[in-house]
Write a protein that holds these residues in place. Structure first.
Motif, PDB file in Angstrom:
ATOM      1  N   ARG A 245       0.840  -1.197   0.000  1.00 35.62           N
ATOM      2  CA  ARG A 245       0.000   0.000   0.000  1.00 35.62           C
ATOM      3  C   ARG A 245       0.875   1.246   0.000  1.00 35.62           C
ATOM      4  O   ARG A 245       1.919   1.293   0.655  1.00 35.62           O
ATOM      5  N   SER A 247      -1.119   4.312   0.001  1.00 34.18           N
ATOM      6  CA  SER A 247      -2.052   5.152   0.744  1.00 34.18           C
ATOM      7  C   SER A 247      -2.912   4.271   1.637  1.00 34.18           C
ATOM      8  O   SER A 247      -3.283   3.149   1.270  1.00 34.18           O
ATOM      9  N   SER A 248      -3.229   4.790   2.796  1.00 28.84           N
ATOM     10  CA  SER A 248      -4.072   4.043   3.740  1.00 28.84           C
ATOM     11  C   SER A 248      -5.554   4.315   3.516  1.00 28.84           C
ATOM     12  O   SER A 248      -6.389   3.691   4.179  1.00 28.84           O
ATOM     13  N   SER A 249      -5.899   5.209   2.602  1.00 27.49           N
ATOM     14  CA  SER A 249      -7.303   5.603   2.430  1.00 27.49           C
ATOM     15  C   SER A 249      -8.227   4.424   2.116  1.00 27.49           C
ATOM     16  O   SER A 249      -9.284   4.278   2.751  1.00 27.49           O
ATOM     17  N   PRO A 250      -7.891   3.522   1.162  1.00 26.12           N
ATOM     18  CA  PRO A 250      -8.817   2.421   0.885  1.00 26.12           C
ATOM     19  C   PRO A 250      -9.046   1.521   2.095  1.00 26.12           C
ATOM     20  O   PRO A 250     -10.162   1.037   2.323  1.00 26.12           O
ATOM     21  N   TYR A 251      -8.017   1.308   2.890  1.00 26.08           N
ATOM     22  CA  TYR A 251      -8.145   0.432   4.050  1.00 26.08           C
ATOM     23  C   TYR A 251      -9.009   1.086   5.124  1.00 26.08           C
ATOM     24  O   TYR A 251      -9.841   0.418   5.755  1.00 26.08           O
ATOM     25  N   LEU A 252      -8.811   2.380   5.329  1.00 27.23           N
ATOM     26  CA  LEU A 252      -9.631   3.080   6.306  1.00 27.23           C
ATOM     27  C   LEU A 252     -11.077   3.179   5.838  1.00 27.23           C
ATOM     28  O   LEU A 252     -12.012   3.101   6.651  1.00 27.23           O
ATOM     29  N   ASP A 253     -11.278   3.345   4.520  1.00 30.15           N
ATOM     30  CA  ASP A 253     -12.647   3.364   3.988  1.00 30.15           C
ATOM     31  C   ASP A 253     -13.337   2.025   4.219  1.00 30.15           C
ATOM     32  O   ASP A 253     -14.521   1.979   4.594  1.00 30.15           O
ATOM     33  N   THR A 269     -15.273  -1.071  -2.172  1.00 32.36           N
ATOM     34  CA  THR A 269     -13.877  -0.826  -1.799  1.00 32.36           C
ATOM     35  C   THR A 269     -13.013  -2.047  -2.086  1.00 32.36           C
ATOM     36  O   THR A 269     -11.885  -1.926  -2.586  1.00 32.36           O
ATOM     37  N   GLY A 315      -2.346  12.143  10.106  1.00 33.89           N
ATOM     38  CA  GLY A 315      -3.597  12.073   9.355  1.00 33.89           C
ATOM     39  C   GLY A 315      -4.303  10.740   9.549  1.00 33.89           C
ATOM     40  O   GLY A 315      -5.533  10.686   9.720  1.00 33.89           O
ATOM     41  N   GLU A 316      -3.539   9.651   9.535  1.00 31.51           N
ATOM     42  CA  GLU A 316      -4.132   8.326   9.755  1.00 31.51           C
ATOM     43  C   GLU A 316      -4.690   8.207  11.166  1.00 31.51           C
ATOM     44  O   GLU A 316      -5.748   7.610  11.380  1.00 31.51           O
ATOM     45  N   ARG A 319      -8.071  10.024  11.337  1.00 32.59           N
ATOM     46  CA  ARG A 319      -9.135   9.264  10.679  1.00 32.59           C
ATOM     47  C   ARG A 319      -9.537   8.043  11.514  1.00 32.59           C
ATOM     48  O   ARG A 319     -10.733   7.714  11.629  1.00 32.59           O
TER      49      ARG A 319
END
Length: 614
Positions: A245, A247-253, A269, A315-316, A319
């Protein structure tokens, strides 16, 4: 000259460079300085944390010919240090425990221990992956450790300390090498990039450090790959196809969708991750990590945890805090346990996507456990009803628990919109006893995890398949060596102990069709065994393509038939003696020496080529 990987180029050459393992380096240095040399050691830790590196450093420090007084650091410039660094020092033998596992291998090693070091003070045996030895081999090694010689040092390296017998561990000081912190790996990568004169984004180096998972060697290997892929420039875009990965965005989504029990968003997702080429086993592992971090943040609060400790950026962390605030009590823990169970069923096949989707979809549609406040409210309602109602709430033959469950079932469920129902009418005074069958007993609120529905594809979770330890592959068979000496020289790298053993044999006949040897029954009688000869022939076939016949005679019987050639070991010893005698003669005939002897008297008895160590 062939390119050398960064992990080898920047391997620490002294204790001061062995950063991240300060306690181990300090203990070894102090042992040398105080004269309390540790002769049996175990280094343990995960891959890539420096077990073999520190073993070589210790061997260097023990055998360095120019080590400064009051310092344990090897000079790195003397003949001994250079030979150890190059891997061909006669007195420092590195043995692969994965390919020398039997008791015969240990006995062959024992036959070489009695010989004094050739050029140094200590003979150092470094056995890597020592846990791969058989129980019989460990038993044979035990006596050697107990009755050690003063010039012999054993250093064991292992990634699985629990597989080393307690009888061995109790006789060896054990040093645990820790994983390298992510910040230390990133700093080291930046130093190496600067020394190589390359360009790299700090964010890209941070990603490489994270993907190293505490292993400096893994991180340097990934950096090598990124440099090759980016043409000397390391960027986040370059790392895209290489890491799990960016970016962590897909995992957090995906985690947020599971907390909200939004099956549609979760499925979309997963589809996006799958289409991007992400490996779903790595996706599940990353998701497990984020679920665990969110659970910690929910219970301890944002101010109670350190983002660096969790391996997150700010940022992570923010979130995750939002997701944690929206999650009911213990739901994040149950999500984590569900994903861990899912991970055990993933096998790297095309079916993995369906398995992951099934677990996520099941979680989103599972009604879960009742809310604690609902349980308390239902119990209060049942108590109040029994106190104000003349007719009994519980009919004869019906348990009090069933009545309470019925009262609870009449209350609306909170936090679960998918299963909300209209509230049932409260019982009125004098009404007939409740006859509606009670709902199933809800699981207790303190349960550690929900009982998910069994997937239709299997009734029992498939246990994770254990990956067998990777044995060192046999080198490609080169052309058959033209001479016996050339064969033994080529044999020293993969089979150092065997090469030393064969050096002490008398060669009778040598060729691709037949090899005939004569051995001393007292020192190398094991070679007269048919089993040992079969094993030796198999090794020669794997390494050199030898398919001829192998014959081993007792030396006495062979000598009675014809004079025997001297062994390669005898030839080497004789050459060393002649070389030493030549040095003595040169020293005697030197003008300066003659003048010194004329003034002080005396005679030259011996000449040493390096300074002695205490």
């Amino acid at each position: 000259m062939a390119y050398q990987p960064l992990a080898r180029t920047y391997r620490p050459a002294c204790f001061a460079e062995f950063v991240g393992q300060d306690a181990v380096a300090k203990a070894l240095a102090n042992a040398i300085l105080t004269g309390r040399v540790l002769t049996n050691l175990i280094f343990t830790g995960v891959r890539g944390v420096g077990k073999t590196t520190v073993a070589r450093l210790y061997a260097k420090a023990l055998n360095c010919a120019q080590r400064e007084p009051g310092s344990a650091e090897p000079c790195g410039l003397c003949e001994s240090c250079l030979a150890i660094a190059a891997g061909h020092h006669e007195d420092v033998l590195e043995i692969d425990g994965a390919s020398n596992t039997g008791v015969a291998d240990v006995r062959a090693l024992q036959e070489t221990i009695d010989y004094a070091p050739r050029r140094s003070h200590y003979k150092v045996y470094i056995i890597d992956e020592v846990h791969m030895l058989s129980q019989a081999a460990f038993n044979a090694l035990l006596k050697t450790l107990e009755e050690r010689l003063p010039h012999v040092v054993f250093v064991f390296a292992t990634t699985e300390l629990d597989r080393v017998p307690e009888t061995i561990r109790s006789r060896c000081p054990t040093f645990h090498l820790r994983k390298f912190p992510r910040e230390l790996i990133a700093r080291r990568l930046a130093e190496i990039v600067a020394k190589e004169g390359l360009a790299a984004e700090p964010e890209a180096l941070a990603v490489i450090a994270r993907e190293g998972h505490g292993s400096m060697r893994d991180a340097l290997t990934l950096l090598d790959q990124a440099i090759a892929l980016g043409g000397g420039i390391v960027t986040l875009a370059t790392l895209g196809p290489m890491v799990s990965r960016l970016s962590s965005s897909p995992y957090l989504d995906l985690l947020a969708a599971m907390v909200a029990r939004d099956a549609k968003a979760a499925m979309l997702t997963i589809e996006g991750l799958d289409q991007s080429g992400a490996e779903l086993t790595a996706v599940t592992e990353e998701l497990c990590g984020f679920a665990r971090h969110a659970f910690v943040v929910r219970e301890l609060g944002v101010t109670g945890v350190d983002a660096a400790f969790l391996g997150l950026d700010e940022g992570e962390l923010e979130r995750l805090a939002e997701i944690a605030r929206a999650a009911p009590a213990l739901d994040l823990n149950r999500i984590f346990r569900t994903l861990v169970k899912c991970r055990t069923e993933l096998s790297g096949e095309a079916l993995d996507r369906f398995v992951l989707e099934n677990y996520v979809f099941e979680w989103c549609l599972d009604p879960g456990l009742p809310n604690l406040e609902d349980l308390r409210g239902g119990a209060k309602l049942a108590t109040a009803s029994m106190a104000t109602t003349p007719a009994p709430l519980v009919a004869p033959g019906r348990s009090l628990r069933a009545g309470v469950q019925a009262a609870i079932a009449a209350q609306p469920r909170s936090g679960n919109p998918a299963t909300s129902t209209a509230p049932a009418a409260a019982p009125t005074p004098g009404a007939a006893p409740l006859r509606t069958p009670p709902p199933a007993t809800p699981p207790p609120a303190s349960a550690a995890a929900p009982q998910p529905r069994t997937p239709t594809t299997s009734t029992t979770p498939t246990p994770p398949t254990a990956t067998p330890p990777t044995a060192t592959p046999a080198p490609a068979s080169p052309s058959f060596p033209t001479t016996w000496k050339a064969m033994l020289e080529a044999l020293k790298r993969p089979r150092a102990v065997l090469a030393l053993k064969l050096e002490a044999t008398h060669l009778i006949e040598y060729g691709p069709a037949k090899i005939a040897l004569a051995v001393d029954e007292k020192t190398h009688g094991s070679l007269l065994s048919k089993d040992e000869q079969v094993k030796l022939k198999d090794q020669l076939q794997q390494l050199f393509g030898f398919s001829g016949g192998l014959v081993v005679f007792p030396r006495a019987a062979a000598a009675s038939a014809a004079p025997l050639q001297e062994t390669l070991k005898d030839t080497r010893v004789k050459a060393e003696g002649e070389r030493q005698q030549k040095l003595v003669e040169e020293a005697r005939n030197a003008p300066f020496t003659k003048e010194v002897l004329a003034v002080f008297g005396g005679a030259i008895e011996d000449v040493k080529t390096h300074s002695a160590q205490d």
